[in-house]
Design an enzyme around this catalytic site. Structure first.
Site, PDB file in Angstrom:
ATOM      1  N   GLY A 156      23.866  51.268 -38.568  1.00  0.00           N
ATOM      2  CA  GLY A 156      22.825  52.303 -38.610  1.00  0.00           C
ATOM      3  C   GLY A 156      21.464  51.621 -38.641  1.00  0.00           C
ATOM      4  O   GLY A 156      21.307  50.516 -38.111  1.00  0.00           O
ATOM      5  N   ARG A 157      20.504  52.270 -39.282  1.00  0.00           N
ATOM      6  CA  ARG A 157      19.154  51.699 -39.324  1.00  0.00           C
ATOM      7  C   ARG A 157      19.134  50.328 -39.996  1.00  0.00           C
ATOM      8  O   ARG A 157      18.573  49.373 -39.468  1.00  0.00           O
ATOM      9  CB  ARG A 157      18.211  52.633 -40.092  1.00  0.00           C
ATOM     10  CG  ARG A 157      17.778  53.854 -39.329  1.00  0.00           C
ATOM     11  CD  ARG A 157      17.022  54.787 -40.266  1.00  0.00           C
ATOM     12  NE  ARG A 157      17.958  55.342 -41.230  1.00  0.00           N
ATOM     13  CZ  ARG A 157      18.457  56.570 -41.140  1.00  0.00           C
ATOM     14  NH1 ARG A 157      18.058  57.378 -40.192  1.00  0.00           N
ATOM     15  NH2 ARG A 157      19.336  56.999 -42.019  1.00  0.00           N
ATOM     16  N   ILE A 158      19.753  50.241 -41.182  1.00  0.00           N
ATOM     17  CA  ILE A 158      19.651  48.992 -41.940  1.00  0.00           C
ATOM     18  C   ILE A 158      20.493  47.893 -41.284  1.00  0.00           C
ATOM     19  O   ILE A 158      20.034  46.755 -41.144  1.00  0.00           O
ATOM     20  CB  ILE A 158      20.071  49.210 -43.414  1.00  0.00           C
ATOM     21  CG1 ILE A 158      19.165  50.269 -44.065  1.00  0.00           C
ATOM     22  CG2 ILE A 158      19.982  47.899 -44.189  1.00  0.00           C
ATOM     23  CD1 ILE A 158      19.632  50.737 -45.447  1.00  0.00           C
ATOM     24  N   THR A 237      24.806  45.076 -49.459  1.00  0.00           N
ATOM     25  CA  THR A 237      23.611  45.750 -49.989  1.00  0.00           C
ATOM     26  C   THR A 237      23.762  47.265 -49.845  1.00  0.00           C
ATOM     27  O   THR A 237      22.786  47.996 -49.920  1.00  0.00           O
ATOM     28  CB  THR A 237      22.337  45.322 -49.222  1.00  0.00           C
ATOM     29  OG1 THR A 237      22.584  45.499 -47.821  1.00  0.00           O
ATOM     30  CG2 THR A 237      21.957  43.885 -49.493  1.00  0.00           C
ATOM     31  N   ARG A 239      26.903  50.018 -50.879  1.00  0.00           N
ATOM     32  CA  ARG A 239      27.386  50.579 -52.136  1.00  0.00           C
ATOM     33  C   ARG A 239      28.573  49.735 -52.584  1.00  0.00           C
ATOM     34  O   ARG A 239      29.406  49.332 -51.764  1.00  0.00           O
ATOM     35  CB  ARG A 239      27.829  52.036 -51.960  1.00  0.00           C
ATOM     36  CG  ARG A 239      26.698  53.049 -51.904  1.00  0.00           C
ATOM     37  CD  ARG A 239      25.935  53.183 -53.227  1.00  0.00           C
ATOM     38  NE  ARG A 239      24.839  54.138 -53.134  1.00  0.00           N
ATOM     39  CZ  ARG A 239      23.591  53.817 -52.761  1.00  0.00           C
ATOM     40  NH1 ARG A 239      23.270  52.572 -52.452  1.00  0.00           N
ATOM     41  NH2 ARG A 239      22.656  54.745 -52.719  1.00  0.00           N
ATOM     42  N   GLU A 268      28.766  50.027 -61.078  1.00  0.00           N
ATOM     43  CA  GLU A 268      27.403  49.699 -61.423  1.00  0.00           C
ATOM     44  C   GLU A 268      26.918  50.469 -62.657  1.00  0.00           C
ATOM     45  O   GLU A 268      27.137  51.677 -62.729  1.00  0.00           O
ATOM     46  CB  GLU A 268      26.546  50.083 -60.206  1.00  0.00           C
ATOM     47  CG  GLU A 268      25.335  49.256 -60.059  1.00  0.00           C
ATOM     48  CD  GLU A 268      24.702  49.463 -58.700  1.00  0.00           C
ATOM     49  OE1 GLU A 268      25.323  49.118 -57.681  1.00  0.00           O
ATOM     50  OE2 GLU A 268      23.577  49.969 -58.677  1.00  0.00           O
ATOM     51  N   HIS A 286      20.844  45.389 -57.781  1.00  0.00           N
ATOM     52  CA  HIS A 286      20.491  46.521 -56.899  1.00  0.00           C
ATOM     53  C   HIS A 286      18.987  46.585 -56.610  1.00  0.00           C
ATOM     54  O   HIS A 286      18.286  47.509 -57.039  1.00  0.00           O
ATOM     55  CB  HIS A 286      20.989  47.852 -57.492  1.00  0.00           C
ATOM     56  CG  HIS A 286      21.216  48.903 -56.440  1.00  0.00           C
ATOM     57  ND1 HIS A 286      22.163  49.888 -56.541  1.00  0.00           N
ATOM     58  CD2 HIS A 286      20.626  49.113 -55.235  1.00  0.00           C
ATOM     59  CE1 HIS A 286      22.131  50.664 -55.462  1.00  0.00           C
ATOM     60  NE2 HIS A 286      21.194  50.208 -54.654  1.00  0.00           N
ATOM     61  N   GLY A 288      17.699  46.283 -53.320  1.00  0.00           N
ATOM     62  CA  GLY A 288      17.476  46.443 -51.870  1.00  0.00           C
ATOM     63  C   GLY A 288      16.132  47.043 -51.501  1.00  0.00           C
ATOM     64  O   GLY A 288      15.435  46.529 -50.635  1.00  0.00           O
TER      65      GLY A 288
HETATM   66  C1  GLV Z   1      19.651  52.350 -52.425  1.00  0.00           C
HETATM   67  O1  GLV Z   1      20.702  51.854 -52.676  1.00  0.00           O
HETATM   68  C2  GLV Z   1      19.512  53.500 -51.606  1.00  0.00           C
HETATM   69  O2  GLV Z   1      20.502  54.136 -51.224  1.00  0.00           O
HETATM   70  O3  GLV Z   1      18.354  53.833 -51.318  1.00  0.00           O
HETATM   71  C1  GLV Z   2      20.264  53.882 -43.486  1.00  0.00           C
HETATM   72  O1  GLV Z   2      19.034  53.931 -43.481  1.00  0.00           O
HETATM   73  C2  GLV Z   2      21.054  53.469 -42.348  1.00  0.00           C
HETATM   74  O2  GLV Z   2      21.245  54.310 -41.485  1.00  0.00           O
HETATM   75  O3  GLV Z   2      21.467  52.307 -42.300  1.00  0.00           O
END
Ligand code: GLV
Ligand code: GLV
Length: 328
Positions: A156-158, A237, A239, A268, A286, A288
């Site tokens: 995805g985005r990250i 990074t 869950r 966590e 945590h 990120g």
């Molecule tokens: C952090 O873990 C988030 O989901 O923004």
């Molecule tokens: C979250 O922002 C993702 O889509 O990875």
């Protein structure tokens, strides 16, 4: 406008200021700790909006008790802490903070990757302890990054931002995704979409960027670790519970994989027994999205989401848009 909002934890001022301009009442958890479930239960009553943290469990019972609640703005991109179905049934809009934390989270994943591959934390501890006795040819050898294969689980985005950063190290990119193929990664970065098993077998670094759900729970367990190269590193990074942490402790202890860099944990903030004793894992608490700029953007985005919903408009970052079908 006589609306009433509650913020479950102190966040950067920018978002609070915005909310205060719009809502008549804005109250906030006064403590430097998360509220307990019962404190939270008391606080949500009579609110139009709540701005919640990923550490708040917003379950069906709490949602049921929150009469009159219209919007839950989660201060995170992940929203597995919220019972979305229960919220949707009650017509409550849920929003998250996508996009604004993409780069900081990808940076964190890279920071963990470097730290574990180059043994920075081990070296730091040893140096502070006065145990650095001089350069040595076989001392704290790590793994190379240049030209290696990076496996992205969840592009995805990250995940995409993580992969894009690998350019500087001329890495080969493999990825898996639950969604559509990632055209940008494939066409611009030569990435290849593969089955998870192929990614596990071929990657030197594996980085997890998939949301948590029943589908991704323990996606990485004993079998998956056994498919990884003994020289490979795992970064998480996303869950914690995407990884079977007990199985990871064994895999690390038995050197079935070379190492791991973790920002998130299954229970966590608790760690599974044995994890903290291992040398070949880097443990971050945590962090990120934990930059001043990102957390400020998140506070503004969450506040704007509340304002948008209370103004009877649909925010783009709504995670249960089906609620709007009943808004006619
Ligand atoms: C952090 O873990 C988030 O989901 O923004
Ligand atoms: C979250 O922002 C993702 O889509 O990875």
């Amino acid at each position: 406008m006589s609306s009433n909002a509650f913020i479950t934890r102190q966040i950067p001022e920018e978002g609070i200021t915005l909310l205060k301009k719009f809502c008549q009442t804005v109250e906030m958890n006064p403590y430097d700790r998360p509220l307990t479930y019962y404190e939270l239960l008391k606080q949500v009553k009579g609110r139009d909006a709540i701005l919640t943290m990923l550490s708040d469990k917003i379950d069906a019972h709490l949602i049921h008790e929150a009469k009159g609640l219209k919007v839950i703005a989660n201060y995170a991109v992940g929203y597995d802490n919220i019972d979305i179905n229960a919220a949707t049934e009650k017509g409550i809009v849920v929003t998250n903070t996508p996009g604004v934390l993409t780069d900081s989270t990808a940076d964190m994943a890279w920071a963990l990757l470097f730290s574990v591959a180059r043994r920075i934390i081990e070296g730091d501890k040893l140096t502070r302890a006065g145990k650095f006795t001089g350069w040595a040819p076989m001392f704290l050898l790590g793994g190379d990054i240049i030209g290696r294969t990076l496996g992205i689980i969840g592009a995805g985005r990250i995940g995409t931002a993580m992969a894009m950063r690998s350019r500087g190290w001329n890495m080969k990119i493999l990825y898996t995704t639950q969604g559509n193929r990632n055209v940008l990664l494939e066409e611009k970065f030569g990435a290849k979409r593969v089955e998870l098993e192929t990614l596990l077998r071929e990657s030197d670094f594996i980085s997890i960027h998939t949301p948590f759900s029943e589908k991704t729970k323990h996606l990485m367990s004993a079998k998956e670790f056994s498919l990884m190269k003994r020289t490979a590193y795992l970064i998480n990074t996303a869950r914690g519970a995407v990884i079977d942490e007990v199985a990871l402790v064994s895999a690390l202890r038995n050197r079935q994989i070379a190492g791991a860099g973790l920002d998130v944990y299954e229970d966590e903030p608790k760690l599974k027994p044995g994890l903290a004793e291992l040398d070949n894992v880097v443990l971050a608490p945590h962090l990120g999205s934990a930059t001043i700029e990102t957390r400020t953007r998140m506070s503004i985005m969450a506040a704007e989401s509340i304002i948008t919903v209370l103004s009877k408009r649909k925010p783009e970052n709504c995670v249960n848009p089906v609620v709007f079908t009943s808004w006619v």
